[in-house]
Design a protein around this motif. Structure first.
Motif, short mmCIF file in Angstrom:
data_model
loop_
_atom_site.label_atom_id
_atom_site.label_comp_id
_atom_site.label_asym_id
_atom_site.label_seq_id
_atom_site.Cartn_x
_atom_site.Cartn_y
_atom_site.Cartn_z
N ILE A 8 0.81 -1.22 0.00
CA ILE A 8 0.00 0.00 0.00
C ILE A 8 0.85 1.27 0.00
O ILE A 8 0.35 2.36 -0.33
CB ILE A 8 -0.95 0.01 1.24
N GLY A 9 2.14 1.18 0.33
CA GLY A 9 2.94 2.37 0.52
C GLY A 9 3.45 3.03 -0.75
O GLY A 9 3.99 4.13 -0.70
N GLY A 10 3.28 2.38 -1.91
CA GLY A 10 3.77 2.95 -3.16
C GLY A 10 3.08 4.27 -3.50
O GLY A 10 1.99 4.57 -3.00
N SER A 11 3.72 5.04 -4.37
CA SER A 11 3.22 6.38 -4.71
C SER A 11 1.79 6.32 -5.25
O SER A 11 0.89 7.00 -4.75
CB SER A 11 4.15 7.02 -5.73
N LEU A 16 -4.34 5.79 -4.48
CA LEU A 16 -5.58 5.07 -4.84
C LEU A 16 -6.30 4.60 -3.58
O LEU A 16 -7.54 4.68 -3.50
CB LEU A 16 -5.26 3.89 -5.75
N ALA A 17 -5.55 4.13 -2.60
CA ALA A 17 -6.16 3.69 -1.34
C ALA A 17 -6.93 4.84 -0.69
O ALA A 17 -8.06 4.66 -0.22
CB ALA A 17 -5.08 3.16 -0.39
N ILE A 18 -6.33 6.02 -0.67
CA ILE A 18 -7.00 7.19 -0.09
C ILE A 18 -8.24 7.56 -0.90
O ILE A 18 -9.29 7.87 -0.34
CB ILE A 18 -6.01 8.38 -0.02
N ALA A 19 -8.13 7.50 -2.23
CA ALA A 19 -9.27 7.84 -3.10
C ALA A 19 -10.45 6.91 -2.83
O ALA A 19 -11.60 7.35 -2.76
CB ALA A 19 -8.85 7.76 -4.57
N LEU A 20 -10.17 5.62 -2.68
CA LEU A 20 -11.26 4.66 -2.43
C LEU A 20 -11.82 4.82 -1.02
O LEU A 20 -13.03 4.66 -0.80
CB LEU A 20 -10.75 3.23 -2.64
N PRO A 37 6.09 10.71 1.72
CA PRO A 37 4.93 11.19 2.47
C PRO A 37 3.79 10.17 2.58
O PRO A 37 2.76 10.45 3.16
CB PRO A 37 4.48 12.39 1.64
N SER A 38 4.00 8.96 2.02
CA SER A 38 2.93 7.95 2.05
C SER A 38 2.46 7.66 3.47
O SER A 38 1.26 7.57 3.74
CB SER A 38 3.41 6.65 1.40
N SER A 39 3.43 7.53 4.40
CA SER A 39 3.09 7.16 5.77
C SER A 39 2.15 8.17 6.42
O SER A 39 1.10 7.81 6.97
CB SER A 39 4.39 7.04 6.58
N LEU A 42 -1.41 8.21 4.69
CA LEU A 42 -2.24 7.07 5.07
C LEU A 42 -2.72 7.21 6.52
O LEU A 42 -3.88 6.91 6.83
CB LEU A 42 -1.45 5.76 4.90
N ALA A 43 -1.83 7.69 7.40
CA ALA A 43 -2.20 7.88 8.80
C ALA A 43 -3.31 8.91 8.95
O ALA A 43 -4.23 8.76 9.77
CB ALA A 43 -0.97 8.30 9.61
#
Length: 455
Positions: A8-11, A16-20, A37-39, A42-43
């Motif tokens: 999930i950490g990829g750019s 996409l995870a955030i969008a969904l 900045p992924s971490s 996501l947090a």
């Protein structure tokens, strides 16, 4: 909908995870390491994994879909468990199509300029408050994330990368989007770890054209001889629309679109061609030429694309993403043409697998000729990390066809060299898809000597 992301950490993956998540889906994910900045992102949305690592327990029969990132390996325990359960496994481009198959899909492809063309289109659509979804490869001013997927938007603008979709789906990403409107900006051999020959690489663009939906339109750069041949030979039932560099003039370091003398905040032949591609796409979206010009004059560029770090004493310092031979040459020539009365110090970090391949290195011949001072930097740790044989200074000079070229493999030595150069009436161009061994480029730009000698 319950969606689980492996890696999930990829750019693209975390965006996409955030969008969904924003769409109301129940999103979970895993990864062995997640960087900034992924971490933080996501947090912020409550979907950062509680701990790093892979676990079969994350994969349950009630999952509606598993999205597999390129970072995962084919023997990943979560992937093996999902396959065992017969769950639907998507690559992220495959899932983007699944989410947007009822929308108008605009796909921007090509070896260079994809992010800029996509960014220009998004800027113009946003300027007119149009409703649209998007997927872009850089963080843009005015946009919270790099991916937006909604139920309502009638269209999506997608930056279509030619790299592979996932560890178990070896198709290029842009083959999976099935464009209605498409752009190809040019063809310049890249990703040689996957596409071993130039012919194999070109073939991916031929196949991309065949994925454009019947009755769709392809906008392509006719200044690229090989691309023009590919398009002319294509038999897909689509309309083909060519573009070149628009009429323009440069005055006092500012580029103007003619004949209306529209001032731009970007410059260079490659950016002007990108602009024409964006303009033609926007015309298909019912934004006419005058409307486009009114919006594009406030476009400042995509992140890391000729990003201005300092402007003082007739000295500009730019950071750019250029790394392939064609991008390197075009970016140097653009800065030199925009400021013909200033010297140019150009520094490229060779960082990608392709650029660190000895057989490919010769593709860089004469790419830095327009620079007054040419510097090549390779972090010696990069060779160790990629398990490749290091280059010597002579190897690099021979490949670039320049005995005057400066070579550094230590970031401290590179930084010391630049801090001892007088940059009065001299521009500095720093190009890399990496990070120059961790050098703080903003701080470096601020500390450069730009004072006229003798004052």
């Amino acid at each position: 909908m319950r969606i689980h992301f492996i890696a999930i950490g990829g750019s693209a993956m975390h965006n996409l995870a955030i969008a969904l998540h924003k769409k109301g889906y129940q999103v979970t994910g895993s990864d062995d390491v997640i960087f900034e900045p992924s971490s933080s992102r996501l947090a912020r949305y409550g979907i950062l994994p509680a701990q790093m690592g892979w676990s079969e327990a994350n994969i349950t029969p009630d999952l509606d879909a598993v999205i597999l990132g390129m970072h995962a390996l084919t023997d990943n325990p979560e992937l093996l468990r999902a396959q065992e359960l017969g769950l639907k496994i998507y690559s992220y481009p495959e899932y983007i199509y699944e989410q947007t198959k009822d929308k108008l899909r605009v796909v921007i492809g090509g070896s260079h300029g994809k992010t800029t063309i996509t960014s220009m289109i998004l800027h113009v659509l946003n300027f007119y408050k149009r409703d649209f979804d998007y997927l872009v490869g850089a963080q843009l001013a005015g946009f919270d994330t790099m991916v937006k997927i909604t139920s309502e938007a009638p269209l999506i603008v997608i930056e279509g990368d030619e790299y592979l979709a996932s560890p178990i789906d070896r198709r290029p990403k842009f083959h999976l989007y099935k464009a209605n409107l498409a752009v190809i900006s040019g063809i310049a051999w890249d990703h040689i770890n996957v596409f071993k020959t130039y012919a194999d690489y070109v073939r991916q663009f031929e196949l991309f054209i065949d994925t454009i939906q019947p009755g769709g339109k392809l906008i392509y750069c006719s200044a690229d001889k090989d691309l023009k041949e590919v398009v002319n030979n294509a038999t897909a039932a689509i309309e083909k629309i060519a573009y070149e560099i628009p009429d323009h003039m440069v005055k006092d370091g500012i580029t103007y679109l003619m004949p209306e003398e529209v001032p731009l905040k970007v410059f260079g032949d490659h950016n002007l061609m990108n602009l024409n591609a964006a303009k033609l796409i926007c015309a298909q979206l019912d934004i006419d030429s005058k409307q486009f010009d009114a919006a594009i004059c406030s476009f400042t560029g995509a992140a890391k694309r000729l990003e201005l770090l300092r402007n003082e004493n007739e000295t500009n310092v730019y950071k750019d993403f250029a790394h392939s031979p064609s991008k390197l040459k075009a970016t140097i020539e653009a800065v030199k043409a925009q400021f013909p009365n200033r010297k140019l110090v150009a520094c490229i970090e060779l960082h990608t697998f392709s650029s660190l391949n000895k057989d490919f290195l010769v593709q860089y011949a004469d790419t830095m000729k327009a620079a007054d001072v040419a510097i090549v930097y390779i972090d010696e740790k990069t060779f160790q990390h990629k398990k490749l044989e290091p280059f010597s200074k002579k190897d690099v000079q021979r490949a670039f066809k320049s005995e005057q070229l400066h070579f550094f493999n230590n970031p401290a030595l590179l930084q010391d060299y630049l801090l001892n150069v007088n940059f009065y009436r001299t521009n500095l161009l720093l190009m890399s898809s990496g990070n120059f061994g961790g050098v703080d480029l903003v701080k470096l730009a601020r500390e450069l000597n730009t004072v006229e000698q003798g004052i």
